[in-house]
Design a protein around this motif. Sequence first.
Motif, PDB file in Angstrom:
ATOM      1  N   TRP A   1       0.820  -1.271   0.053  1.00 56.53           N
ATOM      2  CA  TRP A   1       0.097   0.054  -0.097  1.00 56.53           C
ATOM      3  C   TRP A   1       1.034   1.390   0.017  1.00 56.53           C
ATOM      4  N   GLU A   2       2.117   1.060   0.723  1.00 56.79           N
ATOM      5  CA  GLU A   2       2.780   2.371   0.739  1.00 56.79           C
ATOM      6  C   GLU A   2       3.460   2.509  -0.411  1.00 56.79           C
ATOM      7  N   SER A   3       3.897   1.544  -1.138  1.00 55.37           N
ATOM      8  CA  SER A   3       4.504   1.727  -2.663  1.00 55.37           C
ATOM      9  C   SER A   3       3.269   2.471  -3.564  1.00 55.37           C
ATOM     10  N   LEU A   4       2.016   2.026  -3.363  1.00 51.80           N
ATOM     11  CA  LEU A   4       1.201   2.790  -4.332  1.00 51.80           C
ATOM     12  C   LEU A   4       0.835   3.855  -3.914  1.00 51.80           C
ATOM     13  N   GLN A   5       0.753   4.202  -2.422  1.00 49.68           N
ATOM     14  CA  GLN A   5       0.596   5.432  -1.949  1.00 49.68           C
ATOM     15  C   GLN A   5       1.484   6.443  -2.582  1.00 49.68           C
ATOM     16  N   ALA A   6       2.945   6.196  -2.776  1.00 51.96           N
ATOM     17  CA  ALA A   6       3.718   6.882  -2.995  1.00 51.96           C
ATOM     18  C   ALA A   6       3.507   7.625  -4.464  1.00 51.96           C
ATOM     19  N   LEU A   7       3.063   6.570  -5.368  1.00 50.98           N
ATOM     20  CA  LEU A   7       2.589   7.035  -6.735  1.00 50.98           C
ATOM     21  C   LEU A   7       1.345   7.961  -6.838  1.00 50.98           C
ATOM     22  N   VAL A   8       0.510   7.721  -5.663  1.00 50.96           N
ATOM     23  CA  VAL A   8      -0.519   8.690  -5.458  1.00 50.96           C
ATOM     24  C   VAL A   8      -0.184  10.088  -5.005  1.00 50.96           C
ATOM     25  N   ALA A   9       0.875   9.971  -4.219  1.00 52.48           N
ATOM     26  CA  ALA A   9       1.491  11.325  -3.740  1.00 52.48           C
ATOM     27  C   ALA A   9       2.286  11.957  -4.812  1.00 52.48           C
ATOM     28  N   LEU A  10       2.979  11.210  -5.761  1.00 54.97           N
ATOM     29  CA  LEU A  10       3.464  11.812  -6.761  1.00 54.97           C
ATOM     30  C   LEU A  10       2.596  12.511  -7.769  1.00 54.97           C
ATOM     31  N   ALA A  11       1.687  11.776  -8.055  1.00 52.47           N
ATOM     32  CA  ALA A  11       0.483  12.402  -9.154  1.00 52.47           C
ATOM     33  C   ALA A  11       0.076  13.855  -8.434  1.00 52.47           C
ATOM     34  N   ASP A  12       0.004  13.978  -7.301  1.00 49.54           N
ATOM     35  CA  ASP A  12      -0.394  14.844  -6.480  1.00 49.54           C
ATOM     36  C   ASP A  12       0.149  16.015  -6.448  1.00 49.54           C
ATOM     37  N   ASP A  13       1.638  15.791  -6.260  1.00 47.18           N
ATOM     38  CA  ASP A  13       2.753  16.749  -6.650  1.00 47.18           C
ATOM     39  C   ASP A  13       2.910  17.478  -7.953  1.00 47.18           C
ATOM     40  N   VAL A  14       2.710  16.277  -8.849  1.00 51.32           N
ATOM     41  CA  VAL A  14       2.815  16.817 -10.495  1.00 51.32           C
ATOM     42  C   VAL A  14       1.594  17.677 -10.858  1.00 51.32           C
ATOM     43  N   ALA A  15       0.515  17.280 -10.245  1.00 53.59           N
ATOM     44  CA  ALA A  15      -0.640  18.111 -10.497  1.00 53.59           C
ATOM     45  C   ALA A  15      -0.449  19.529  -9.758  1.00 53.59           C
ATOM     46  N   ALA A  16       0.151  19.763  -8.865  1.00 51.62           N
ATOM     47  CA  ALA A  16      -0.084  20.828  -8.124  1.00 51.62           C
ATOM     48  C   ALA A  16       1.235  21.818  -8.936  1.00 51.62           C
ATOM     49  N   ALA A  17       2.206  21.078  -9.344  1.00 53.07           N
ATOM     50  CA  ALA A  17       3.395  21.901  -9.855  1.00 53.07           C
ATOM     51  C   ALA A  17       3.073  22.315 -11.290  1.00 53.07           C
ATOM     52  N   ARG A  18       2.287  21.287 -12.019  1.00 55.32           N
ATOM     53  CA  ARG A  18       2.145  21.438 -13.541  1.00 55.32           C
ATOM     54  C   ARG A  18       0.719  21.059 -13.823  1.00 55.32           C
TER      55      ARG A  18
END
Length: 723
Positions: free
Chosen positions: A467-484
Amino acid sequence: MTETAAAGQTAAPAAPAGERPAPPRDADAVLEALDPEQREVATSLAGPVRVLAGAGTGKTRALTHRIAHGALAGAWQPTQVLAVTFTARAAAEMRTRLRDLGVPGVQARTFHAAALRQLQYFWPQAVGGALPPLVEHKAQLVAQAASRLRLRVDRAAVRDLSAEVEWAKVGMLTPDAYPEAARRAGRAAPAGLDHLAAARVLRGYEEVKTDRGVIDFEDVLLLTVGVLEEREDVARTVRSQYRHLVVDEYQDVSGLQQRLLELWLGDRDDVCVVGDASQTIYSFAGADPKHLLDFDRRHPGTRTVRLVRDYRSTPQVVGLANGLLDRAPRAATRARVELVAQRPAGPAPEFWENADDEAEAARVAAWVQARLAEGHPAREIAVLFRTNSQSEPLEQALSARGVGYLLRGGERFFARKEVRDAVLLLRGAARSDDGSSPLGSLVRDVLSGAGWSEQPPTASGAVRERWESLQALVALADDVAAARPEDRLPQLVGELDERAASQHAPAVEGVTLASLHAAKGLEWDAVLLVGLSEGLMPISFAADDAAAVEEERRLLYVGVTRARERLVCSWTLSRTPGGRASRKPSRFLDGLRPSSAADAAPVGGARGERGGRRRKGPSLARCRTCGEPLTTAAARKTGRCEDCPATYDEGVFEALREWRSRTAAEAKVPAYVVFTDATLVAVAEATPSDAAGLAAIAGIGPAKLDRYGVDVLAVLSGSSSAG
């Protein structure tokens, strides 16, 4: 077959001439290199002996010299000594040291290896026929057992169920006894099942094994115990072969291993056990320190020796380790060994407070790179963390600086099966992304099919790590959406590909990345302990259980005592850049870390001001154009609302982009590793004229300031002159 062969005896080859120093030839010479406490261990050859040996106190030296002294003094026959430990590496090291001391022929093995040799020999006469084949991995059998019960389990659930099978068997629990015992022990039911359903899987697993005619590693111990209990003639043969028993890492003994040891010993008391209750970190696998703590009660007349002289670590590291245990409840430190440092003074431990995980990883990478530049070998540096899922930002940061690393006890983040499967799902979904859903929501929907959920699983182990591995991908998507905000799934998948490609480090010498559990028994010149925040240390699912919390304290103690000279303790205030600073330093550091954030040297926007006054919370950032509060990470980085017009000069921004492209190409890393687009925009808008102004921009911590600051200021100066 002789009794020697029956008990698994093999003669060690003699050392080649000229390759090793000549071994001592008499018992007194063996004692010359020992300190007073080690010498007491080595000369205590009769009766029950318990050695309470702290980290770095030379317990292996004391044990091997005890065996050598007994053999060279004529009190023991080497072939009648059985020394058992918990890893093949430790057993091999013991055999090598004994050979160097001129005492070949001693059996130094793991519990399983010693039991297997005995079982292979005695099985035909005790049971009949050949010993059933041994299966090294339970996964396939557990999956089949679950399938028979019509339970849908994935790979992570199978791993957790396999671990539960092992825990039950080393505790000598039947499937019927398992549910109550697991509840009493406070174990969460594995794989989202209840304890009764897990018990059915345990029973089904045994049935599958029977159908296939195979045994597992726990059966090796169970069957050996059974043979020794039922066949007195077999027990007499084994006891006549092994008259002297030595057990290393005794705090890790399970109930099953303890029963086997008792059967090997019989009614004799010639046994020496060595351990440190403060390093008990495998309770989840059945280890129980009570065997060490209560040894003197089971064996009246026990001689207890304490090894307290720490030859591994500097006084500064030892002081922190002792302080960590000083703050434990009295009941949790029974039979504790307080270390006394023997090495010269070294640097004081460093305490780092970081804004977020990305800033922490960047600081770690910069610190490591600086040590390597000073000539420190990469193999003598380790970065340790609580869970394997914490490795990804560290891998990325080290790779960005071209620092090679070795991931011990786990896979690289992008090599993990759940991550590879998730990227495939995202790649497929990218083909049909019509832009109608926010990127973060779309990624969550896609990864839900891979097992991600909004709330983390209550179970620990492989399910939690997946779950933590998948959550890391979710968090990365949020970061990308915020930055770009304009980026969609195709761009996210492209970034994932770039990140995966940039993390290929040479598989030779490298900095060690490892979980705290995987670091047990190892040591390095420099150790960085990262992620020391509440929720990670102690881990969140242990927070409400006093016994589990104390095991987490012991785990941190193991981490601290891995360091010889340099030690860094690091934590973060937020998971992501610009996130709410809701994390707190680990409770275990209370009274040990500096009292102010300024003393802890904050980085990357962490709490605390340069003057030393501690702020109660982060200040509210506002848009430089309209004055409204900035609510997203990207807005806080650029200093303006996303709807407000950009204020940078196009020529300046293009000059910065060209510089970033050249720099990334030279370093062979993706452009975002140098600076993200949001950071580049912030630099172009702020146009700082000095290093202090550049450092004030979110996303530019000390590491990037040191590496790129002069070049960025030169680009800005050149663009200004051109204008």
